[in-house]
Design a protein around this motif. Structure first.
Motif, PDB file in Angstrom:
ATOM      1  N   GLU A  94       0.811  -1.214  -0.170  1.00  0.00           N
ATOM      2  CA  GLU A  94       0.087   0.150  -0.204  1.00  0.00           C
ATOM      3  C   GLU A  94       1.000   1.049  -0.103  1.00  0.00           C
ATOM      4  N   LEU A  95       0.809   1.891  -1.084  1.00  0.00           N
ATOM      5  CA  LEU A  95       1.820   2.942  -1.263  1.00  0.00           C
ATOM      6  C   LEU A  95       1.385   4.479  -0.446  1.00  0.00           C
ATOM      7  N   PRO A  96       2.033   5.048   0.457  1.00  0.00           N
ATOM      8  CA  PRO A  96       1.651   6.300   0.690  1.00  0.00           C
ATOM      9  C   PRO A  96       1.775   7.513  -0.274  1.00  0.00           C
ATOM     10  N   THR A  97       1.077   8.467  -0.373  1.00  0.00           N
ATOM     11  CA  THR A  97       1.227   9.449  -1.307  1.00  0.00           C
ATOM     12  C   THR A  97       1.500  10.940  -0.714  1.00  0.00           C
ATOM     13  N   LEU A  98       1.959  11.848  -1.491  1.00  0.00           N
ATOM     14  CA  LEU A  98       1.975  13.165  -1.114  1.00  0.00           C
ATOM     15  C   LEU A  98       0.977  13.894  -1.772  1.00  0.00           C
ATOM     16  N   GLN A  99       0.424  15.141  -1.086  1.00  0.00           N
ATOM     17  CA  GLN A  99      -0.533  15.730  -1.674  1.00  0.00           C
ATOM     18  C   GLN A  99      -0.115  16.934  -2.299  1.00  0.00           C
ATOM     19  N   TRP A 100      -0.752  17.411  -3.272  1.00  0.00           N
ATOM     20  CA  TRP A 100      -0.499  18.754  -3.755  1.00  0.00           C
ATOM     21  C   TRP A 100      -0.936  19.912  -2.894  1.00  0.00           C
ATOM     22  N   GLY A 101       0.048  21.018  -2.945  1.00  0.00           N
ATOM     23  CA  GLY A 101      -0.364  22.172  -2.235  1.00  0.00           C
ATOM     24  C   GLY A 101      -0.533  23.312  -3.315  1.00  0.00           C
ATOM     25  N   ASP A 102      -0.850  24.394  -2.798  1.00  0.00           N
ATOM     26  CA  ASP A 102      -1.297  25.564  -3.716  1.00  0.00           C
ATOM     27  C   ASP A 102       0.112  26.668  -3.808  1.00  0.00           C
ATOM     28  N   SER A 103       0.965  26.534  -4.931  1.00  0.00           N
ATOM     29  CA  SER A 103       2.008  27.325  -4.992  1.00  0.00           C
ATOM     30  C   SER A 103       1.757  28.562  -5.206  1.00  0.00           C
ATOM     31  N   ASP A 104       0.537  29.099  -5.610  1.00  0.00           N
ATOM     32  CA  ASP A 104       0.160  30.523  -5.888  1.00  0.00           C
ATOM     33  C   ASP A 104       0.194  31.214  -4.677  1.00  0.00           C
ATOM     34  N   ILE A 105      -0.178  30.546  -3.646  1.00  0.00           N
ATOM     35  CA  ILE A 105      -0.579  31.259  -2.219  1.00  0.00           C
ATOM     36  C   ILE A 105       0.903  31.407  -1.252  1.00  0.00           C
ATOM     37  N   MET A 106       1.800  30.629  -1.915  1.00  0.00           N
ATOM     38  CA  MET A 106       3.278  30.681  -1.038  1.00  0.00           C
ATOM     39  C   MET A 106       3.832  32.026  -1.518  1.00  0.00           C
ATOM     40  N   LYS A 107       4.426  32.648  -0.251  1.00  0.00           N
ATOM     41  CA  LYS A 107       4.991  33.827  -0.355  1.00  0.00           C
ATOM     42  C   LYS A 107       6.300  33.755  -0.006  1.00  0.00           C
ATOM     43  N   ILE A 108       7.279  34.858  -0.622  1.00  0.00           N
ATOM     44  CA  ILE A 108       8.657  34.773  -0.416  1.00  0.00           C
ATOM     45  C   ILE A 108       8.897  34.919   1.057  1.00  0.00           C
ATOM     46  N   GLY A 109      10.051  34.271   1.317  1.00  0.00           N
ATOM     47  CA  GLY A 109      10.494  34.081   2.800  1.00  0.00           C
ATOM     48  C   GLY A 109       9.697  32.862   3.585  1.00  0.00           C
ATOM     49  N   GLN A 110       8.787  32.278   3.054  1.00  0.00           N
ATOM     50  CA  GLN A 110       8.219  31.168   3.841  1.00  0.00           C
ATOM     51  C   GLN A 110       8.970  29.748   3.754  1.00  0.00           C
ATOM     52  N   TRP A 111       9.142  29.398   4.887  1.00  0.00           N
ATOM     53  CA  TRP A 111       9.842  28.014   4.902  1.00  0.00           C
ATOM     54  C   TRP A 111       9.344  26.920   4.065  1.00  0.00           C
TER      55      TRP A 111
END
Length: 200
Positions: A94-111
């Motif tokens: 049973e393979l674990p998966t990663l979920q997609w995030g929203d790159s548009d809302i990421m801001k400069i300086g965020q970790w």
């Protein structure tokens, strides 16, 4: 070393459920290394086109409960213009998966956190920030990269760039070889659309 009780808790919880993938593709007995991540329980894996391009065969190494297993992978499809590719493996696990995030809302300086296989050192994790967005690096018509100072090296290509919730907000793709702390990732919103088209 980060305290597990700190702000990285959510990420490490996600990371412990994530099994890294390592790829080897080669022609004329040459080998190349890259990274990738599982995007569906059926065994579909996202990576960079340049990781698998020109390879006679592609192998994926996964770790299950501390034991490494190797699988032959099928290249489902590739897109040279965006440097994206999709692989498929067959496994009884049973393979674990990663979920997609929203790159548009990421801001400069965020970790952000990069996971990959630099120089064959699999399951390596590095942390940094988003240094810039919308970078043009002369890679083609879809030149729109996230710049990060999270350490990215040869072998990291195709691996995920994650936000602090453990969501994929980019796919690590390129570095400035003569510089330090200058890496580039394909934004997840673009990658997600292209990968969906490749799979259909």
């Amino acid at each position: 070393c980060h305290d597990r009780d700190g702000r990285f808790d959510d990420f490490f919880d996600q990371f412990e459920r994530f099994f890294g993938a390592r790829f080897r593709g080669g022609a004329r007995q040459e080998r190349s290394l890259g990274s990738g991540f599982i995007i569906s329980p059926e065994g579909f894996i996202a990576t960079n086109n340049h990781v698998v391009e020109g390879g006679d065969e592609v192998k994926v190494n996964l770790q299950f409960k501390g034991k490494e297993e190797s699988y032959d992978a099928t290249v489902v499809g590739r897109d040279q213009e965006t440097d994206l590719a999709v692989l498929k493996i067959d496994t009884e696990h049973e393979l674990p998966t990663l979920q997609w995030g929203d790159s548009d809302i990421m801001k400069i300086g965020q970790w952000v956190v990069a996971i990959g296989n630099p120089f064959g050192l699999d399951h390596s994790v590095t942390a940094g920030i988003i240094s810039a967005k919308g970078r043009v690096i002369g890679s083609g018509p879809f030149d729109d990269f996230i710049q990060t100072d999270a350490s990215i090296n040869p072998g990291n290509s195709g691996g995920p760039l994650l936000n602090m919730q453990g969501e994929v907000i980019g796919i690590n793709s390129a570095i400035v070889a003569s510089g330090q702390g200058i890496g580039f990732a394909i934004p997840s919103n673009m990658a997600r659309r292209v990968i969906a088209q490749i799979r259909t």
